[in-house]
Design a protein around this motif. Structure first.
Motif, PDB file in Angstrom:
ATOM      1  N   ASP A 243       0.838  -1.202   0.000  1.00 30.78           N
ATOM      2  CA  ASP A 243       0.000   0.000   0.000  1.00 30.78           C
ATOM      3  C   ASP A 243       0.871   1.249   0.000  1.00 30.78           C
ATOM      4  O   ASP A 243       0.367   2.368  -0.105  1.00 30.78           O
ATOM      5  CB  ASP A 243      -0.896   0.033   1.258  1.00 30.78           C
ATOM      6  CG  ASP A 243      -1.837  -1.161   1.289  1.00 30.78           C
ATOM      7  OD1 ASP A 243      -2.128  -1.702   0.209  1.00 30.78           O
ATOM      8  OD2 ASP A 243      -2.260  -1.557   2.392  1.00 30.78           O
ATOM      9  N   TYR A 244       2.178   1.051   0.149  1.00 28.70           N
ATOM     10  CA  TYR A 244       3.134   2.165   0.213  1.00 28.70           C
ATOM     11  C   TYR A 244       4.008   2.148  -1.042  1.00 28.70           C
ATOM     12  O   TYR A 244       4.158   1.106  -1.673  1.00 28.70           O
ATOM     13  CB  TYR A 244       4.034   2.000   1.454  1.00 28.70           C
ATOM     14  CG  TYR A 244       3.264   2.081   2.751  1.00 28.70           C
ATOM     15  CD1 TYR A 244       3.267   3.247   3.503  1.00 28.70           C
ATOM     16  CD2 TYR A 244       2.521   0.984   3.201  1.00 28.70           C
ATOM     17  CE1 TYR A 244       2.552   3.325   4.683  1.00 28.70           C
ATOM     18  CE2 TYR A 244       1.789   1.065   4.381  1.00 28.70           C
ATOM     19  CZ  TYR A 244       1.805   2.234   5.115  1.00 28.70           C
ATOM     20  OH  TYR A 244       1.086   2.311   6.276  1.00 28.70           O
ATOM     21  N   PRO A 245       4.622   3.278  -1.375  1.00 26.41           N
ATOM     22  CA  PRO A 245       5.623   3.227  -2.448  1.00 26.41           C
ATOM     23  C   PRO A 245       6.803   2.372  -1.992  1.00 26.41           C
ATOM     24  O   PRO A 245       7.306   2.566  -0.890  1.00 26.41           O
ATOM     25  CB  PRO A 245       6.056   4.691  -2.612  1.00 26.41           C
ATOM     26  CG  PRO A 245       5.058   5.514  -1.856  1.00 26.41           C
ATOM     27  CD  PRO A 245       4.446   4.630  -0.828  1.00 26.41           C
ATOM     28  N   VAL A 246       7.192   1.411  -2.840  1.00 27.80           N
ATOM     29  CA  VAL A 246       8.236   0.458  -2.450  1.00 27.80           C
ATOM     30  C   VAL A 246       9.300   0.366  -3.538  1.00 27.80           C
ATOM     31  O   VAL A 246       8.986   0.312  -4.728  1.00 27.80           O
ATOM     32  CB  VAL A 246       7.639  -0.962  -2.227  1.00 27.80           C
ATOM     33  CG1 VAL A 246       8.742  -1.976  -1.962  1.00 27.80           C
ATOM     34  CG2 VAL A 246       6.656  -0.960  -1.069  1.00 27.80           C
ATOM     35  N   LEU A 247      10.557   0.341  -3.113  1.00 30.45           N
ATOM     36  CA  LEU A 247      11.673   0.010  -4.000  1.00 30.45           C
ATOM     37  C   LEU A 247      12.194  -1.342  -3.525  1.00 30.45           C
ATOM     38  O   LEU A 247      12.754  -1.442  -2.431  1.00 30.45           O
ATOM     39  CB  LEU A 247      12.762   1.088  -3.904  1.00 30.45           C
ATOM     40  CG  LEU A 247      14.067   0.809  -4.664  1.00 30.45           C
ATOM     41  CD1 LEU A 247      13.831   0.635  -6.158  1.00 30.45           C
ATOM     42  CD2 LEU A 247      15.073   1.946  -4.422  1.00 30.45           C
ATOM     43  N   ALA A 248      11.958  -2.390  -4.326  1.00 37.00           N
ATOM     44  CA  ALA A 248      12.301  -3.752  -3.905  1.00 37.00           C
ATOM     45  C   ALA A 248      13.501  -4.253  -4.705  1.00 37.00           C
ATOM     46  O   ALA A 248      13.438  -4.341  -5.933  1.00 37.00           O
ATOM     47  CB  ALA A 248      11.109  -4.680  -4.111  1.00 37.00           C
ATOM     48  N   ALA A 249      14.585  -4.566  -4.001  1.00 38.95           N
ATOM     49  CA  ALA A 249      15.766  -5.076  -4.682  1.00 38.95           C
ATOM     50  C   ALA A 249      15.635  -6.575  -4.912  1.00 38.95           C
ATOM     51  O   ALA A 249      15.143  -7.296  -4.043  1.00 38.95           O
ATOM     52  CB  ALA A 249      17.016  -4.795  -3.846  1.00 38.95           C
ATOM     53  N   HIS A 250      16.034  -7.011  -6.081  1.00 37.92           N
ATOM     54  CA  HIS A 250      16.172  -8.412  -6.488  1.00 37.92           C
ATOM     55  C   HIS A 250      14.908  -9.018  -7.104  1.00 37.92           C
ATOM     56  O   HIS A 250      14.808  -9.110  -8.308  1.00 37.92           O
ATOM     57  CB  HIS A 250      16.720  -9.283  -5.350  1.00 37.92           C
ATOM     58  CG  HIS A 250      18.047  -8.793  -4.861  1.00 37.92           C
ATOM     59  ND1 HIS A 250      19.114  -8.623  -5.700  1.00 37.92           N
ATOM     60  CD2 HIS A 250      18.468  -8.381  -3.623  1.00 37.92           C
ATOM     61  CE1 HIS A 250      20.153  -8.153  -5.022  1.00 37.92           C
ATOM     62  NE2 HIS A 250      19.788  -7.983  -3.752  1.00 37.92           N
ATOM     63  N   ILE A 270      11.107  -2.191  -8.991  1.00 32.41           N
ATOM     64  CA  ILE A 270      11.987  -3.320  -8.715  1.00 32.41           C
ATOM     65  C   ILE A 270      13.391  -2.945  -9.171  1.00 32.41           C
ATOM     66  O   ILE A 270      13.572  -2.403 -10.265  1.00 32.41           O
ATOM     67  CB  ILE A 270      11.488  -4.572  -9.455  1.00 32.41           C
ATOM     68  CG1 ILE A 270      10.127  -5.004  -8.879  1.00 32.41           C
ATOM     69  CG2 ILE A 270      12.509  -5.718  -9.348  1.00 32.41           C
ATOM     70  CD1 ILE A 270       9.389  -6.016  -9.717  1.00 32.41           C
ATOM     71  N   ALA A 271      14.378  -3.213  -8.306  1.00 35.27           N
ATOM     72  CA  ALA A 271      15.774  -2.982  -8.689  1.00 35.27           C
ATOM     73  C   ALA A 271      16.384  -4.329  -9.064  1.00 35.27           C
ATOM     74  O   ALA A 271      16.532  -5.212  -8.225  1.00 35.27           O
ATOM     75  CB  ALA A 271      16.547  -2.358  -7.532  1.00 35.27           C
TER      76      ALA A 271
END
Ligand SMILES: N[C@@H](CCSC[C@H]1O[C@@H](n2cnc3c(=O)[nH]cnc32)[C@H](O)[C@@H]1O)C(=O)O
Ligand SMILES: [Zn+2]
Length: 434
Positions: A243-250, A270-271
């Motif tokens: 529900d939040y802005p997310v920067l997800a690695a992998h 996604i990173a």
């Protein structure tokens, strides 16, 4: 400040309508682009403070490294050829426990120097002693999205929440807006649901995004499944992360159900870190499928201890080659798409696509200039393919961030290069002796 004109170059704007402009010109005033187009269309009456002649050169937006741990340059080639958990638990974490603030400053400085010299103008960082990283960003002129890594298991959980929160309060929008902040719960295996909930409460208060490692290895998926009976994506989704802005690695290992969850996320970036994923033998992220299904994917290097450099040009070509061999489809992840991932998709992944990621009037003036008069860049059939598959960081002449020239003709203007190399070598040696 007056106007800066760069003329004679071919531009790769990363805009869908005018991706490539031949015989282009760019005008920068203060921190923004005020002209991007063909040189013949320049307003006649403008006068310039400085003109850069860029014939035979190629200009693109500065690259955005969407996931790294900059100060891990200090641990470059300190522990190699190991799987993730052994690498972290046996080698990296024991040394990181002895790190001091000063080490992180010099480690970040040498990382920033390396990034500027290889065309990165913005990096998303997760580490600790982040005040030092912020100072290094402020002084060097680069752009950073900075976050204090929080580990909920172990003795520092509560302290990490406070430090991470305070860091955002102290630095959000600082250095003329070049510094943005995030909250960084390290991963589902170090931040259990109750802890993640506390992080989200702070996100509610401060309105900053979340930076997290997600679904990196099969071991992570297996352990989380054993403990909670669901995948890491399902676990954090139930806590409300998406529900939040997310920067997800992998996001290397995803089930069909995980994909459905990610597609419903509010603002997810996604990173993708192909070299780190290859080196730690984590696996091949389904990047082409992510893009096909409308997810936002940027490119990151991860830290210099699992890569082992911070070179986004290499990372682009690795992303392309890995996707092709992983899908056994040579049409997967073509050059233009890699360039977008390193620029405009990366900007979207960090929530800054309104300001960054393309050469476009009104956007922040972050760009890099390549010298294309090199043997490995002749002949010039396709400048996109050249940039992804053939170009090297030593081809990058000039780097501009926020309208400021950070490097010109390979000379970095904002950093005392010799001193940084010396201090980084010194602090890393002291660290290992400590
Ligand atoms: N507050 C924490 C710091 C966490 S920063 C982020 C952490 O991520 C670690 N890290 C680096 N690369 C990876 C990766 O690929 N996966 C998971 N963790 C990583 C890095 O070594 C660092 O410990 C502490 O005091 O230990
Ligand atoms: Zn990482």
């Amino acid at each position: 400040m007056g106007k800066l004109l760069i003329r004679g170059a071919d531009l790769m704007t990363m805009r869908d309508d005018t991706f490539i402009i031949h015989d282009g010109a760019i005008v920068i005033e203060d921190d923004k682009f005020i002209f991007v187009g063909e040189e013949k269309d320049l307003p006649q009456e403008w006068e310039y403070d400085k003109i850069i002649e860029a014939k035979d050169q190629v200009i693109m937006p500065g690259m955005i490294n969407t996931h790294t741990h900059a100060a891990m340059t200090l641990l470059r080639s300190y522990a190699d050829d190991l799987p993730l958990m052994e690498w972290l638990e046996k080698r990296i974490w024991p040394v990181e426990a002895r790190l001091k603030a000063e080490d992180v400053y010099w480690g970040s400085m040498v990382a920033i120097l390396e990034m500027i010299k290889s065309g990165t103008t913005c990096f998303a960082d997760m580490y600790f002693y982040m005040d030092e990283v912020a100072k290094a960003v402020e002084e060097s002129g680069i752009r950073g999205v900075l976050s204090h890594g929080m580990i909920g298991v172990g003795p520092n959980g509560e302290k990490d929440l406070a430090v991470g929160r305070q860091f955002c309060k102290d630095w959000e929008g600082k250095a003329d807006g070049r510094i943005r902040t995030m909250l960084a719960p390290h991963a589902p295996y170090t931040c259990p649901p109750d802890y993640l909930r506390k992080v989200l409460e702070i996100a509610d208060e401060l309105k900053v995004p979340i930076h997290i490692h997600l679904c990196e290895t099969e071991t992570e998926i297996k352990n989380i499944k054993e403990q909670y009976g669901k995948t890491p994506i399902q676990l954090v989704d139930e806590v409300g992360l998406f529900d939040y802005p997310v920067l997800a690695a992998h996001c290397v290992h995803l089930s069909d159900k995980d994909f459905e969850i990610l597609k419903k996320a509010k603002a997810l970036g996604i990173a993708h870190n192909p070299q780190s994923n290859m080196k730690l033998a984590s696996g091949i992220a389904p990047v082409q499928r992510m893009l096909n299904e409308g997810l936002t994917v940027g490119i990151g290097t991860d830290g210099a201890s699992s890569n082992n450099n911070l070179n986004m040009l290499e990372e682009m070509s690795t992303a392309a080659l890995l996707q092709k061999v992983g899908t056994m489809d040579s049409t997967a992840l073509p050059a233009g798409e890699c360039l977008r991932m390193a620029t405009i998709y990366g900007a979207r992944a960090i929530g800054q696509d309104a300001e960054l990621g393309t050469l476009e009037v009104g956007k922040k003036a972050d760009l890099i200039i390549f010298d294309f008069s090199k043997p490995h860049l002749v002949p010039r059939h396709n400048i996109m393919a050249h940039t992804v598959y053939s170009a090297q960081s030593s081809d990058i002449l000039t780097v501009i961030v926020n309208g400021q020239i950070l490097m010109e003709n390979r000379e970095v203007k904002t950093i005392d290069e010799e001193r940084v190399l010396f201090e980084a070598e010194r602090t890393s040696k002291e660290l290992l002796r400590r």
